[in-house]
Design a protein around this motif. Structure first.
Motif, mmCIF file in Angstrom:
data_model
loop_
_atom_site.group_PDB
_atom_site.id
_atom_site.type_symbol
_atom_site.label_atom_id
_atom_site.label_comp_id
_atom_site.label_asym_id
_atom_site.label_seq_id
_atom_site.Cartn_x
_atom_site.Cartn_y
_atom_site.Cartn_z
ATOM 1 N N ALA A 115 9.356 6.446 -9.705
ATOM 2 C CA ALA A 115 10.372 5.630 -9.038
ATOM 3 C C ALA A 115 9.822 5.058 -7.737
ATOM 4 C CB ALA A 115 11.627 6.464 -8.777
ATOM 5 N N TYR A 116 9.123 5.860 -6.960
ATOM 6 C CA TYR A 116 8.502 5.418 -5.711
ATOM 7 C C TYR A 116 7.525 4.275 -5.969
ATOM 8 C CZ TYR A 116 4.904 5.983 -1.970
ATOM 9 O OH TYR A 116 3.962 5.799 -0.985
ATOM 10 N N LEU A 117 6.633 4.464 -6.931
ATOM 11 C CA LEU A 117 5.624 3.443 -7.208
ATOM 12 C C LEU A 117 6.254 2.195 -7.834
ATOM 13 C CD1 LEU A 117 2.697 5.738 -8.358
ATOM 14 C CD2 LEU A 117 2.968 4.567 -6.158
ATOM 15 N N ASN A 118 7.276 2.361 -8.632
ATOM 16 C CA ASN A 118 7.982 1.191 -9.177
ATOM 17 C C ASN A 118 8.660 0.387 -8.079
ATOM 18 O OD1 ASN A 118 7.552 0.961 -12.037
ATOM 19 N ND2 ASN A 118 8.717 2.852 -12.284
ATOM 20 N N GLN A 119 9.265 1.074 -7.107
ATOM 21 C CA GLN A 119 9.879 0.374 -5.977
ATOM 22 C C GLN A 119 8.820 -0.439 -5.221
ATOM 23 O OE1 GLN A 119 12.552 2.719 -3.382
ATOM 24 N NE2 GLN A 119 12.639 4.168 -5.084
ATOM 25 N N MET A 165 4.523 1.217 1.988
ATOM 26 C CA MET A 165 5.743 1.906 1.580
ATOM 27 C C MET A 165 5.430 3.389 1.485
ATOM 28 S SD MET A 165 8.293 1.508 -1.694
ATOM 29 C CE MET A 165 9.162 0.072 -1.083
ATOM 30 N N LEU A 166 6.202 4.167 2.241
ATOM 31 C CA LEU A 166 6.090 5.615 2.194
ATOM 32 C C LEU A 166 7.149 6.170 1.262
ATOM 33 C CD1 LEU A 166 5.705 6.420 6.004
ATOM 34 C CD2 LEU A 166 3.891 6.208 4.288
ATOM 35 N N GLY A 226 5.365 -6.396 -4.712
ATOM 36 C CA GLY A 226 4.124 -7.154 -4.687
ATOM 37 C C GLY A 226 3.010 -6.449 -5.432
ATOM 38 N N GLU A 227 1.797 -6.784 -5.080
ATOM 39 C CA GLU A 227 0.605 -6.215 -5.708
ATOM 40 C C GLU A 227 0.424 -4.781 -5.220
ATOM 41 O OE1 GLU A 227 -4.080 -7.480 -6.304
ATOM 42 O OE2 GLU A 227 -2.852 -8.531 -4.834
ATOM 43 N N LEU A 228 0.427 -3.837 -6.160
ATOM 44 C CA LEU A 228 0.448 -2.417 -5.839
ATOM 45 C C LEU A 228 -0.950 -1.844 -5.628
ATOM 46 C CD1 LEU A 228 2.093 0.210 -5.522
ATOM 47 C CD2 LEU A 228 1.943 0.472 -8.024
ATOM 48 N N TYR A 229 -1.105 -1.194 -4.477
ATOM 49 C CA TYR A 229 -2.308 -0.432 -4.143
ATOM 50 C C TYR A 229 -1.861 1.005 -3.918
ATOM 51 C CZ TYR A 229 -4.737 -4.835 -3.313
ATOM 52 O OH TYR A 229 -5.302 -6.078 -3.450
ATOM 53 N N VAL A 230 -2.551 1.940 -4.558
ATOM 54 C CA VAL A 230 -2.164 3.347 -4.477
ATOM 55 C C VAL A 230 -3.347 4.166 -3.970
ATOM 56 C CG1 VAL A 230 -1.279 5.347 -5.744
ATOM 57 C CG2 VAL A 230 -0.622 3.024 -6.450
ATOM 58 N N VAL A 231 -3.116 4.898 -2.888
ATOM 59 C CA VAL A 231 -4.128 5.805 -2.345
ATOM 60 C C VAL A 231 -3.719 7.221 -2.737
ATOM 61 C CG1 VAL A 231 -5.264 6.665 -0.279
ATOM 62 C CG2 VAL A 231 -4.595 4.251 -0.418
ATOM 63 N N VAL A 232 -4.604 7.887 -3.466
ATOM 64 C CA VAL A 232 -4.370 9.256 -3.911
ATOM 65 C C VAL A 232 -5.105 10.196 -2.957
ATOM 66 C CG1 VAL A 232 -4.727 10.890 -5.805
ATOM 67 C CG2 VAL A 232 -4.093 8.507 -6.310
ATOM 68 N N LEU A 290 0.840 -1.193 0.000
ATOM 69 C CA LEU A 290 0.000 0.000 0.000
ATOM 70 C C LEU A 290 0.877 1.245 0.000
ATOM 71 C CD1 LEU A 290 -2.914 1.098 0.160
ATOM 72 C CD2 LEU A 290 -2.732 0.933 2.657
ATOM 73 N N THR A 291 0.563 2.179 -0.893
ATOM 74 C CA THR A 291 1.287 3.442 -1.006
ATOM 75 C C THR A 291 0.286 4.593 -0.913
ATOM 76 O OG1 THR A 291 1.105 3.495 -3.415
ATOM 77 C CG2 THR A 291 3.064 2.427 -2.486
ATOM 78 N N PHE A 292 0.803 5.745 -0.561
ATOM 79 C CA PHE A 292 -0.025 6.944 -0.432
ATOM 80 C C PHE A 292 0.698 8.116 -1.067
ATOM 81 C CE2 PHE A 292 -0.900 4.261 3.180
ATOM 82 C CZ PHE A 292 -2.270 4.354 3.362
#
Length: 130
Positions: free
Chosen positions: A20-24, A90-91, A29-35, A6-8
């Protein structure tokens, strides 16, 4: 079941530092993005985003079609955490947890992404140049 990451972020003017952040994160694993919601951007950054929350969501979806991209909750930062049940959060290299939220509150490991040319791609610097 895939490892959920999970990313924000605000992801305003989506740039190579964001990518680069989102690629890392996606590499883990399976990417979840909170905007971030427009109201929260204004509240925490003291200025509106350049792009609307819907435009920012679409930009992330376009760049990461495999990701699950969602808007944050306007009032409760834990809503997406409870919904996704991430294995890892991941922050970004310069992000902080929201007020009142601790790693214990989140219930999973929290790691920080490595910066990518922050002297060039930090959003606040990019804003000043435009």
């Amino acid at each position: 079941m895939a490892f959920r990451i999970l990313t924000f972020g605000t992801f305003d003017d989506l740039h190579p530092g964001h990518l680069a952040y989102l690629n890392q994160a996606a590499a883990k694993g399976e990417l979840y993005v909170v905007v971030a919601r427009d109201a929260n951007v204004l509240r925490f950054k003291g200025r509106p985003a350049l792009h609307t929350e819907d435009e920012r969501v679409q930009a992330v979806r376009d760049a990461f079609p495999q990701a699950k991209v969602m808007l944050g909750d306007p009032d409760d930062f834990m809503v997406p955490v409870r919904a996704v049940k991430p294995d890892l959060i991941m922050l970004g290299y310069d992000q902080r947890l929201p007020p009142g939220i601790t790693q214990e509150t989140l219930g999973c490991a929290v790691v920080r992404a490595e910066s990518f040319q922050p002297d060039v791609h930090k959003s606040s610097l990019r804003r000043m140049k435009s």
